[in-house]
Scaffold this motif. Structure first.
Motif, mmCIF file in Angstrom:
data_model
loop_
_atom_site.group_PDB
_atom_site.id
_atom_site.type_symbol
_atom_site.label_atom_id
_atom_site.label_comp_id
_atom_site.label_asym_id
_atom_site.label_seq_id
_atom_site.Cartn_x
_atom_site.Cartn_y
_atom_site.Cartn_z
ATOM 1 N N LEU A 161 -11.934 2.525 -10.763
ATOM 2 C CA LEU A 161 -10.979 2.745 -9.675
ATOM 3 C C LEU A 161 -9.689 3.347 -10.206
ATOM 4 N N LYS A 201 -5.103 5.940 -0.593
ATOM 5 C CA LYS A 201 -5.726 5.224 -1.705
ATOM 6 C C LYS A 201 -5.171 3.806 -1.838
ATOM 7 N N SER A 244 -7.470 0.476 -1.445
ATOM 8 C CA SER A 244 -7.459 -0.546 -2.487
ATOM 9 C C SER A 244 -7.140 -1.918 -1.906
ATOM 10 N N PHE A 298 -7.001 4.926 -7.939
ATOM 11 C CA PHE A 298 -6.736 3.734 -7.139
ATOM 12 C C PHE A 298 -6.081 2.678 -8.028
ATOM 13 N N SER A 310 0.831 -1.205 0.000
ATOM 14 C CA SER A 310 0.000 0.000 0.000
ATOM 15 C C SER A 310 0.866 1.255 0.000
#
Length: 517
Positions: A422, A165, A169, A427, A156
């Motif tokens: 997304l 984000k 996700s 994302f 991440s």
């Protein structure tokens, strides 16, 4: 040594040699075509692996992966259009070299660097992988829980765009992973009364949708390739080019091999880190961005080294460090094989055969790259839209073949549309895929840990390995927070200094002084 000898015996079978060549060629082709990339291609080829031997299937998919790493370099240099995200850094100096009539030298040094980086990383794989597999046999559910959680956080954090984000996700991936029957008491969860969801979402179908269909939809929005910057010129680098590139190639090999083993490694991280390092070490950093060959040699070497090194945590611990390896992880699961510490004992043909095939694949890359450069330039001008229809059809057939169920086609289509929007919202699909994969590892390991400790959460701190990992994670987070706070304070202090009014002594006394102030 016996293991690697047996691996070469597996890799040198006619079928595996053929699929090494096929994988490398497909990877180079896909790397050249902007908008596809290795992730969707590996997802596209998953249905073809159903009828292959497990070792042959993984050998081919691995060839696609590191072949695409070099293929993206060609359009990055000639068209300033990276075939995949890891080649973005190459456009900085590679395209400038092409404008100066030295595209051939840029592509040549990239081929040599990719070969050396892949070779060094493969040697590291031979030396480190058995030790990590032996280490993996000694870790239990608490350690796997911490490793999977840290992997999610790192993925991440390393994703492009804001951290929040990337976390969201990954959280969506974790949520998708818990759909279906509870692994302990078999209670249905988040099935919404749909019988097909009782078995949960299929990893391959989610990958095809989020990483394949959404990528194709995004590719339709991309502009067509522009004309090449100029003639290719001589492909072999000069002696001065080799002298300037020797250091970056050595450093890129080591850096890529190290970063490839980190969750989120491979892909962009090694090439970006190598470019930053070479620019910092250069005697004249102003040359970078204007056609410095070191800006091509280092990142391209690190890029390929990182791609090969990503197989270390996959094969030894069963933890895919990036989304593309998650696809290969899914290919092994389809074959009924679970990657992890026991792979080297239970399936040595796959473990050592894949490693040996990488020596062959990197040699094939070096042999094919240089004479085929002009062919790839013509391929790069093919409109992506012409291939989208056929590719979409194959992806949907693959989604159906994953479980011979029409329901999976709808899941893939919906996942592709959601993944497309997304992506448009900033994302990334990578953390989502890895969240889904790590979720299937994290939940069982966490619940097994609680069963072992009878609900006592201190089990994660009391065990040496998991406790050390948690302590390192906390220290790293504290250090990062400290740096952020210090930068904000320095920025605020600088702004206060700029806005502070002048004193009487500092005030201008005439027009000349005023202009000087």
């Amino acid at each position: 040594m016996q293991g690697i000898i047996d691996g070469f015996m597996v890799a040198f079978t006619p079928a595996n040699l053929l699929f090494v060549l096929i994988g490398v060629l497909i990877g180079m082709l896909i790397g050249v075509l902007p908008g596809l990339g290795p992730g969707p291609t590996v997802a596209l080829l998953l249905p073809l692996t159903f009828t292959l031997e497990p070792s042959t299937a993984v050998i081919m998919l691995a060839g696609v992966y590191y072949g695409a790493m070099y293929g993206g370099t060609i359009t990055a240099v000639l068209l300033k259009l990276p075939g995949e995200s890891a080649s973005v850094v190459t456009t900085f100096d590679g395209y400038q070299m092409a404008r100066q009539g030295r595209a051939g030298a840029a592509l040549g040094i990239a081929a040599i660097g990719s070969f050396v980086g892949g070779l060094v990383a493969t040697c590291a794989l031979v030396l480190i992988a058995p030790l990590m597999a032996e280490f993996g046999l000694r870790i239990g559910p608490p350690e796997y829980t911490v490793i999977a959680l840290l992997g999610l956080l790192l993925v991440s954090a390393m994703s492009q765009g804001p951290l929040i984000k990337g976390v969201i996700s990954a959280g969506i991936g974790l949520l998708l992973a818990v759909v279906g029957l509870d692994p302990v008491d078999a209670a249905p969860r988040l099935d919404f009364g749909v019988p097909e969801l009782l078995d949960g979402f299929n990893l391959v179908v989610i990958i095809i949708g989020v990483y394949g269909i959404s990528e194709l939809l995004s590719g339709l929005m991309e502009p067509a390739p522009t004309a090449a910057a100029g003639p290719v010129g001589k492909v072999l680098p000069t002696r001065d080019d080799m002298r300037r590139s020797a250091g970056p190639i050595v450093r890129g090999s080591i850096l890529g091999s190290l970063l490839g083993t980190v969750p989120g490694g491979g892909g962009d991280l090694p090439s970006v880190a190598s470019y930053s390092l070479e620019r910092r070490l250069a005697k004249d950093p102003s040359r970078f961005g204007k056609g410095a060959i070191e800006g091509v040699a280092g990142p391209e070497t690190a890029n390929n080294a990182g791609a090969v090194a990503t197989f270390i945590p996959l094969l030894t611990l069963g933890l895919p460090p990036n989304p593309i390896l998650a696809v290969i992880f899914g290919a092994l699961l389809i074959q009924g094989i679970t990657p992890g510490p026991s792979l080297v004992v239970e399936h040595p043909d796959i473990f050592w055969g894949v490693i040996a095939s990488m020596f062959i694949g990197n040699l094939v890359l070096l042999i094919l790259n240089l004479p085929l450069v002009r062919v790839w330039v013509k391929v790069a001008r093919v409109p992506v839209a012409l291939m989208t229809t056929g590719t979409m059809l194959v992806l949907l057939v693959g989604a159906f073949s994953a479980a011979n169920d029409v329901f999976n086609i709808w899941v893939a289509i919906i996942a592709g549309i959601v993944g497309f929007f997304l992506r448009k919202a900033g994302f990334e699909g990578g953390p989502l895929i890895l969240g889904f994969v790590f979720g299937s590892i994290l939940e069982p390991a966490f619940r097994q840990s609680l069963l072992l400790s009878r609900g006592d959460l201190t089990i994660f701190m009391s065990r040496p390995i998991s406790g050390t990992l948690i302590a390192l994670a906390v220290a790293a987070a504290a250090y990062s927070a400290f740096r952020v706070i210090r930068k904000r304070r320095a920025r605020a202090k600088g702004q206060r200094t700029l806005t502070q009014p002048l004193t009487t002594e500092e005030a201008p006394t005439n027009a000349d002084d005023s202009s000087r102030h």
